[in-house]
Design an enzyme around this catalytic site. Structure first.
Site, PDB file in Angstrom:
ATOM      1  N   LYS A   1      -2.154  -1.518  -3.777  1.00 28.21           N
ATOM      2  CA  LYS A   1      -2.999  -0.334  -3.780  1.00 28.21           C
ATOM      3  C   LYS A   1      -2.137   0.906  -3.884  1.00 28.21           C
ATOM      4  CE  LYS A   1      -6.440   2.037  -0.928  1.00 28.21           C
ATOM      5  NZ  LYS A   1      -7.033   2.190   0.391  1.00 28.21           N
TER       6      LYS A   1
ATOM      7  N   LYS B   1       0.862  -1.183   0.000  1.00 33.40           N
ATOM      8  CA  LYS B   1       0.000   0.000   0.000  1.00 33.40           C
ATOM      9  C   LYS B   1       0.897   1.231   0.000  1.00 33.40           C
ATOM     10  CE  LYS B   1      -3.688   2.362   2.493  1.00 33.40           C
ATOM     11  NZ  LYS B   1      -4.585   2.347   3.656  1.00 33.40           N
TER      12      LYS B   1
HETATM   13 ZN   LIG Z   1      -5.851   3.943   7.758  1.00 38.38          ZN
END
Ligand SMILES: [Zn+2]
Length: 335
Positions: free
Chosen positions: A255, A202
């Site tokens: 992501k 992420k």
């Molecule tokens: Zn968060």
């Protein structure tokens, strides 16, 4: 003039029937997950200004979106909670009557066909908007998110989400060691069969901007660069994914998606678990805005980007366009 050519790539492009037969990337609605924002309160279905066409719903209005999803054949939902009150430790995230717990219970009782995936983080629930417990002096002084102190909270949230009926736990905080902490807490409560889909790679991304407006989760000060990843790095994304798998992640996620297709490919080539990609709010809003201005064809652009994410190696796509994509797959536009 005719030249002798053994191979003519155009032979397999001659008509649509043939083209569809030889496609290398197949899409299915079964691979789509739709994110839903659930807000504390009653009688709420409010459009998110930065994400036209997306709404925040109170629990009593969730049926509006669940009916539409089921009609479109999209059964998998990722739940995000927007609590009425926030505090330093994000206690709204693990209360048994918290917003996400209430929403999960409602879905389980009234829409059992909806598959319930719980996003697990603290930023929507903390008064400071960070994804964990703070150490240091706070807004005016140096601060940081205390990794190890946060793990206990994440584990506690996971168990409360499992108690409320979550069918997959999806931690998005990016603390080191969270998958291990969550896995052991779940196992200790006999949730040994409950899968974890970790937000593994992420990145600290500006593509999250519209989501933060949607979820009211912008940090009150500072940024998330001490725990989310630097977008200059590729090996690190792979390391995060491999480590999460070592700690017990069943599915790993990359992501955002569109600017990280190389990461999806690297992770997909390296791991033996399913890979999910999250096409985030900024990706959605950019397409919406450009389509509204008449610069692009929305459907064609969404189809092309979705296929590119699967072609890069994702097996699962989390997207605000899930219902539209399901329709376009049905119509044979893609898939
Ligand atoms: Zn968060």
């Amino acid at each position: 003039m005719m030249i002798e050519l053994l191979h003519r790539e155009r032979r397999l492009r001659g008509n649509e029937t043939l083209r569809k037969m030889v496609r290398e990337t197949r899409l299915s609605r079964e691979a789509l997950i739709y994110p839903v924002f659930v807000k504390a309160g009653k009688n709420i279905a409010e459009e998110i200004a930065s994400m036209p066409g997306q709404y925040r719903y109170s629990v009593d209005k969730l049926g509006l979106i669940f009916d539409r999803l089921l009609l479109a054949g999209v059964k998998r939902v990722m739940f995000f909670g927007l609590p009425a009150e926030k505090d330093e430790v994000g206690s709204g995230a693990f209360r048994h009557d918290g917003i996400i717990q209430t929403a999960l219970g409602y879905a389980q009782d009234h829409f059992p066909e909806i598959y319930r995936i719980a996003d697990l983080c603290m930023c929507e629930y903390t008064s400071h908007g960070h994804c964990g417990i703070l150490q240091g002096e706070g807004p005016v002084g140096p601060f940081d998110v205390d990794n190890d102190a946060t793990l206990d909270y994440l584990a506690r949230i996971a168990v409360s989400q499992a108690d409320a009926g979550a069918q997959i736990i999806a931690p998005s905080d990016m603390m080191d060691g969270r998958v291990k902490a969550i896995r052991s807490a779940l196992d200790a409560k006999d949730y040994t069969s409950l899968p974890i889909m970790s937000y593994a790679a992420k990145y600290s991304s500006s593509f999250y901007g519209p989501f933060r407006e949607a979820a009211g989760s912008a940090p009150a000060f500072g940024d998330r660069k001490s725990y989310q990843m630097d977008y200059h790095n590729k090996k690190e994304g792979l390391k995060e994914a491999l480590r999460d798998i070592d700690e017990g992640a069943d599915i790993v996620m990359v992501k955002p998606a569109l600017s990280y297709l190389d990461i999806i490919r690297e992770v997909s080539d390296a791991v033996l678990v399913p890979v999910a990609a999250y096409s985030v709010s900024g990706e959605y809003s950019m397409i919406k805005a450009a389509a509204k201005a008449g610069f692009i064809d929305e459907a064609n652009i969404v189809c092309e980007t979705a296929v590119s994410i699967f072609r890069a190696g994702a097996e699962i796509l989390i997207t605000y366009y899930a219902m539209e994509l399901a329709k376009w797959i049905d119509e044979g536009r893609i898939g």
